[in-house]
Design a protein around this motif. Structure first.
Motif, PDB file in Angstrom:
ATOM      1  N   GLN A  53       0.797  -1.218   0.000  1.00 18.63           N
ATOM      2  CA  GLN A  53       0.000   0.000   0.000  1.00 18.63           C
ATOM      3  C   GLN A  53       0.830   1.268   0.000  1.00 18.63           C
ATOM      4  OE1 GLN A  53      -3.863  -0.192   2.050  1.00 18.63           O
ATOM      5  NE2 GLN A  53      -3.007  -1.972   3.042  1.00 18.63           N
ATOM      6  N   ILE A 123     -14.197  -9.920   1.506  1.00 18.96           N
ATOM      7  CA  ILE A 123     -13.256  -8.944   2.078  1.00 18.96           C
ATOM      8  C   ILE A 123     -13.474  -8.850   3.584  1.00 18.96           C
ATOM      9  CG2 ILE A 123     -12.585  -6.500   2.180  1.00 18.96           C
ATOM     10  CD1 ILE A 123     -13.069  -6.260  -0.751  1.00 18.96           C
ATOM     11  N   ILE A 127     -10.639  -9.509   6.308  1.00 19.99           N
ATOM     12  CA  ILE A 127     -10.255  -8.539   7.335  1.00 19.99           C
ATOM     13  C   ILE A 127     -10.234  -9.220   8.703  1.00 19.99           C
ATOM     14  CG2 ILE A 127     -10.978  -6.432   8.532  1.00 19.99           C
ATOM     15  CD1 ILE A 127     -12.014  -5.446   5.806  1.00 19.99           C
ATOM     16  N   ALA A 134      -2.923  -8.656  13.477  1.00 17.90           N
ATOM     17  CA  ALA A 134      -2.497  -7.260  13.651  1.00 17.90           C
ATOM     18  C   ALA A 134      -2.834  -6.681  15.024  1.00 17.90           C
ATOM     19  CB  ALA A 134      -3.114  -6.385  12.561  1.00 17.90           C
ATOM     20  N   MET A 135      -4.007  -7.018  15.572  1.00 22.77           N
ATOM     21  CA  MET A 135      -4.475  -6.359  16.803  1.00 22.77           C
ATOM     22  C   MET A 135      -3.947  -7.060  18.029  1.00 22.77           C
ATOM     23  SD  MET A 135      -5.992  -3.981  15.466  1.00 22.77           S
ATOM     24  CE  MET A 135      -6.391  -3.875  13.743  1.00 22.77           C
ATOM     25  N   PHE A 144      -5.344   1.405  14.415  1.00 26.29           N
ATOM     26  CA  PHE A 144      -6.403   0.989  13.494  1.00 26.29           C
ATOM     27  C   PHE A 144      -7.515   2.044  13.453  1.00 26.29           C
ATOM     28  CE2 PHE A 144     -10.581  -0.772  12.749  1.00 26.29           C
ATOM     29  CZ  PHE A 144     -10.408  -1.469  11.567  1.00 26.29           C
ATOM     30  N   PHE A 148      -8.462   4.276  10.284  1.00 29.53           N
ATOM     31  CA  PHE A 148      -9.762   3.964   9.695  1.00 29.53           C
ATOM     32  C   PHE A 148     -10.599   5.237   9.533  1.00 29.53           C
ATOM     33  CE2 PHE A 148     -14.234   2.754   9.848  1.00 29.53           C
ATOM     34  CZ  PHE A 148     -14.280   1.762   8.879  1.00 29.53           C
TER      35      PHE A 148
ATOM     36  N   GLY B  19      -0.405   2.524  -4.168  1.00 27.01           N
ATOM     37  CA  GLY B  19      -1.647   2.160  -3.506  1.00 27.01           C
ATOM     38  C   GLY B  19      -2.511   1.267  -4.365  1.00 27.01           C
ATOM     39  N   LEU B 113       2.539  -0.767  11.173  1.00 30.51           N
ATOM     40  CA  LEU B 113       1.971  -0.883   9.816  1.00 30.51           C
ATOM     41  C   LEU B 113       0.789  -1.829   9.736  1.00 30.51           C
ATOM     42  CD1 LEU B 113       4.909  -1.059   7.242  1.00 30.51           C
ATOM     43  CD2 LEU B 113       3.451   0.860   7.859  1.00 30.51           C
ATOM     44  N   ARG B 114       0.854  -2.953  10.480  1.00 31.99           N
ATOM     45  CA  ARG B 114      -0.196  -3.966  10.316  1.00 31.99           C
ATOM     46  C   ARG B 114      -1.588  -3.441  10.608  1.00 31.99           C
ATOM     47  NH1 ARG B 114       3.165  -7.790  13.297  1.00 31.99           N
ATOM     48  NH2 ARG B 114       4.807  -8.218  11.796  1.00 31.99           N
ATOM     49  N   PRO B 115      -1.820  -2.810  11.772  1.00 26.43           N
ATOM     50  CA  PRO B 115      -3.172  -2.295  11.997  1.00 26.43           C
ATOM     51  C   PRO B 115      -3.569  -1.219  10.982  1.00 26.43           C
ATOM     52  CG  PRO B 115      -1.705  -1.690  13.804  1.00 26.43           C
ATOM     53  CD  PRO B 115      -0.968  -2.660  12.955  1.00 26.43           C
ATOM     54  N   ALA B 116      -2.594  -0.404  10.537  1.00 28.59           N
ATOM     55  CA  ALA B 116      -2.918   0.645   9.564  1.00 28.59           C
ATOM     56  C   ALA B 116      -3.322   0.022   8.236  1.00 28.59           C
ATOM     57  CB  ALA B 116      -1.716   1.568   9.368  1.00 28.59           C
ATOM     58  N   SER B 117      -2.621  -1.028   7.854  1.00 30.51           N
ATOM     59  CA  SER B 117      -2.943  -1.712   6.606  1.00 30.51           C
ATOM     60  C   SER B 117      -4.341  -2.322   6.676  1.00 30.51           C
ATOM     61  CB  SER B 117      -1.886  -2.783   6.342  1.00 30.51           C
ATOM     62  OG  SER B 117      -2.285  -3.616   5.298  1.00 30.51           O
ATOM     63  N   VAL B 118      -4.660  -2.953   7.811  1.00 30.88           N
ATOM     64  CA  VAL B 118      -5.999  -3.529   7.976  1.00 30.88           C
ATOM     65  C   VAL B 118      -7.048  -2.415   7.904  1.00 30.88           C
ATOM     66  CG1 VAL B 118      -7.510  -4.893   9.463  1.00 30.88           C
ATOM     67  CG2 VAL B 118      -5.081  -5.404   9.383  1.00 30.88           C
ATOM     68  N   ALA B 119      -6.733  -1.258   8.512  1.00 28.35           N
ATOM     69  CA  ALA B 119      -7.684  -0.145   8.493  1.00 28.35           C
ATOM     70  C   ALA B 119      -7.939   0.329   7.060  1.00 28.35           C
ATOM     71  CB  ALA B 119      -7.160   1.010   9.347  1.00 28.35           C
ATOM     72  N   LEU B 120      -6.878   0.437   6.260  1.00 31.51           N
ATOM     73  CA  LEU B 120      -7.052   0.904   4.874  1.00 31.51           C
ATOM     74  C   LEU B 120      -7.875  -0.100   4.066  1.00 31.51           C
ATOM     75  CD1 LEU B 120      -3.499   2.351   4.143  1.00 31.51           C
ATOM     76  CD2 LEU B 120      -5.629   3.626   4.441  1.00 31.51           C
ATOM     77  N   ILE B 121      -7.639  -1.385   4.310  1.00 31.33           N
ATOM     78  CA  ILE B 121      -8.424  -2.402   3.621  1.00 31.33           C
ATOM     79  C   ILE B 121      -9.881  -2.326   4.072  1.00 31.33           C
ATOM     80  CG2 ILE B 121      -8.730  -4.893   3.304  1.00 31.33           C
ATOM     81  CD1 ILE B 121      -5.635  -5.094   3.738  1.00 31.33           C
ATOM     82  N   ALA B 122     -10.086  -2.098   5.388  1.00 29.41           N
ATOM     83  CA  ALA B 122     -11.447  -2.001   5.918  1.00 29.41           C
ATOM     84  C   ALA B 122     -12.193  -0.818   5.307  1.00 29.41           C
ATOM     85  CB  ALA B 122     -11.414  -1.893   7.443  1.00 29.41           C
ATOM     86  N   VAL B 123     -11.491   0.319   5.146  1.00 30.55           N
ATOM     87  CA  VAL B 123     -12.130   1.493   4.550  1.00 30.55           C
ATOM     88  C   VAL B 123     -12.571   1.179   3.122  1.00 30.55           C
ATOM     89  CG1 VAL B 123     -11.709   3.829   3.673  1.00 30.55           C
ATOM     90  CG2 VAL B 123     -10.967   3.209   5.967  1.00 30.55           C
ATOM     91  N   SER B 124     -11.670   0.526   2.382  1.00 33.91           N
ATOM     92  CA  SER B 124     -12.007   0.180   1.012  1.00 33.91           C
ATOM     93  C   SER B 124     -13.174  -0.807   0.972  1.00 33.91           C
ATOM     94  CB  SER B 124     -10.757  -0.384   0.332  1.00 33.91           C
ATOM     95  OG  SER B 124     -11.101  -1.206  -0.710  1.00 33.91           O
ATOM     96  N   GLY B 125     -13.154  -1.801   1.871  1.00 36.48           N
ATOM     97  CA  GLY B 125     -14.260  -2.763   1.949  1.00 36.48           C
ATOM     98  C   GLY B 125     -15.559  -2.069   2.318  1.00 36.48           C
ATOM     99  N   PHE B 126     -15.468  -1.121   3.245  1.00 33.76           N
ATOM    100  CA  PHE B 126     -16.629  -0.370   3.691  1.00 33.76           C
ATOM    101  C   PHE B 126     -17.267   0.394   2.527  1.00 33.76           C
ATOM    102  CE2 PHE B 126     -18.394   3.590   5.483  1.00 33.76           C
ATOM    103  CZ  PHE B 126     -19.307   3.056   6.391  1.00 33.76           C
TER     104      PHE B 126
END
Lengths: 180, 194
Positions: A53, A123, A127, A134-135, A144, A148, B19, B113-126
């Protein structure tokens, strides 16, 4: 040892299943690479997505390069990457002549309206799996939440969030060690 | 000459689009204007086609533009151009990580990075979920909750959620099975409304 041909074929198969673009390939990669082939752990996968990313290129391509490199060095990385783009190359070349009509066909539109629903659910499941790796503590949850909501509310490039998170990781980890 | 130019133009696109996915769009728009290889309308078509075929937009666009300007060699070179920068950069990072993966600072970076990456994926999924499951426009017009949801899509989503998460016999099926089944459901129940 995994052969270059196996890498190419495995990623070509993944490339063929990447319907829906973008993050739709996450569940496919988790299934094929982590669960079936065991070429990477859930955690490593999460690292590859994070790096994907904030570096140039498509995340599926970046992940293929990483996994290929891990298995067979530079040539592994190159063969896995060529594999993942191969199906697109073939399909689009075949469709090039009829591209305008193709996406407008009612049957194609209806099929992809259905597929998009499935992609949402997949997806969501993906997640869930990434979440577990991650958490690991409160600070991770904090990062996060910050990313988010900031990404939802603003149009900043993901690069900035990734840089912020990397910095936050270093600061929080070091703070934790000072306390000990 | 045209082959080299195709390789070079898509190399630049690959180098600067960070991205993934739709990040390539502004660069492709710019390329359309400068080179005249394709029109904005063709680009819009390609966004639709990329949603309707496997494969990322950038790769599809490179193949299509390469093919229409210089045939099969063009398609291959444009696609290779697009992925070359990513391959080089990732190979460099991968060899760095091989040596420094267990360095304290590298581990701290990944911890963030890991939680941030999950957050970006979650935003896109959302945002995909909002687009797919909700009718924001007709809800705004009527303010009736019944109009907010695209009911057939919501029902399919709930069924898929149960099948993929809770039902033992189906949980372990390959994701592609659910994708293809959803395509059939979409066609049978006219999901796009056309």
């Amino acid at each position: 040892m995994v052969s270059l041909f196996t890498l190419f074929i495995t990623f070509a198969k993944i490339g063929l299943m990447m319907f829906g673009g973008g993050y739709a390939m996450l569940p496919i990669l988790q299934r094929e690479i982590v669960e079936d082939k065991r070429w990477a752990t859930e955690e490593e996968m999460n690292d590859y997505f994070a790096i994907g990313q904030c570096t140039p290129g498509i995340i599926a391509v970046n992940t293929a390069t990483f996994i290929g490199q891990k298995q067979r060095g530079i040539w592994g990385g190159i063969f896995a990457t060529l594999g993942v783009v191969f199906p697109s190359l073939v399909i689009i070349t075949i469709l090039a002549g009829l591209i305008h009509n193709f996406a407008d066909l009612p049957i194609v539109k209806n099929a992809f309206a259905g597929i998009r629903v499935c992609v949402c659910v997949l997806i969501f499941n993906a997640i869930g799996k990434l979440w577990r790796s991650a958490m690991i503590d409160r600070f991770a949850l904090l990062i996060f939440c910050l990313v988010f909501f900031a990404a939802l509310a603003t149009d900043f490039s993901p690069v900035w969030f990734i840089l912020f998170a990397a910095l936050a990781g270093v600061v929080l980890k070091n703070m934790g060690e000072v306390k000990k | 000459m045209i082959l080299l130019q195709l390789y070079y133009e898509f190399f630049k696109t690959g180098l600067f689009s960070i991205g993934g996915g739709l990040a390539t769009l502004p660069f492709l728009q710019d390329m359309a204007v400068r080179t005249g290889w394709f029109t904005q309308a063709e680009l819009t078509d390609m966004v639709a086609v990329s949603e309707a075929t496997p494969g990322p937009l950038g790769v599809n666009m490179a193949t299509y533009v390469g093919y229409t300007t210089a045939g099969l060699p063009g398609a291959v070179l444009a696609t290779l151009g697009l992925i070359t920068p990513a391959i080089i950069i990732i190979l460099l990072i991968a060899s760095f990580l091989r040596n420094y993966r267990h360095n304290k600072y590298v581990e701290a970076v990944f911890y963030g990075l890991r939680p941030a990456s999950v957050a970006l994926i979650a935003v896109s999924g959302f945002s995909v979920a909002v687009m797919t499951l909700l009718n924001v426009d007709s809800f705004a017009a009527s303010l009736s909750l019944l109009d907010l949801f695209k009911w057939p899509a919501v029902i399919l989503a709930v069924v898929l959620l149960i099948l993929t998460r809770w039902l033992k016999p189906t949980k372990k099926l390959h994701p592609i099975v659910f994708i293809l089944a959803s395509a059939v459901v979409g066609i049978v129940f006219n999901f796009a409304g056309v």
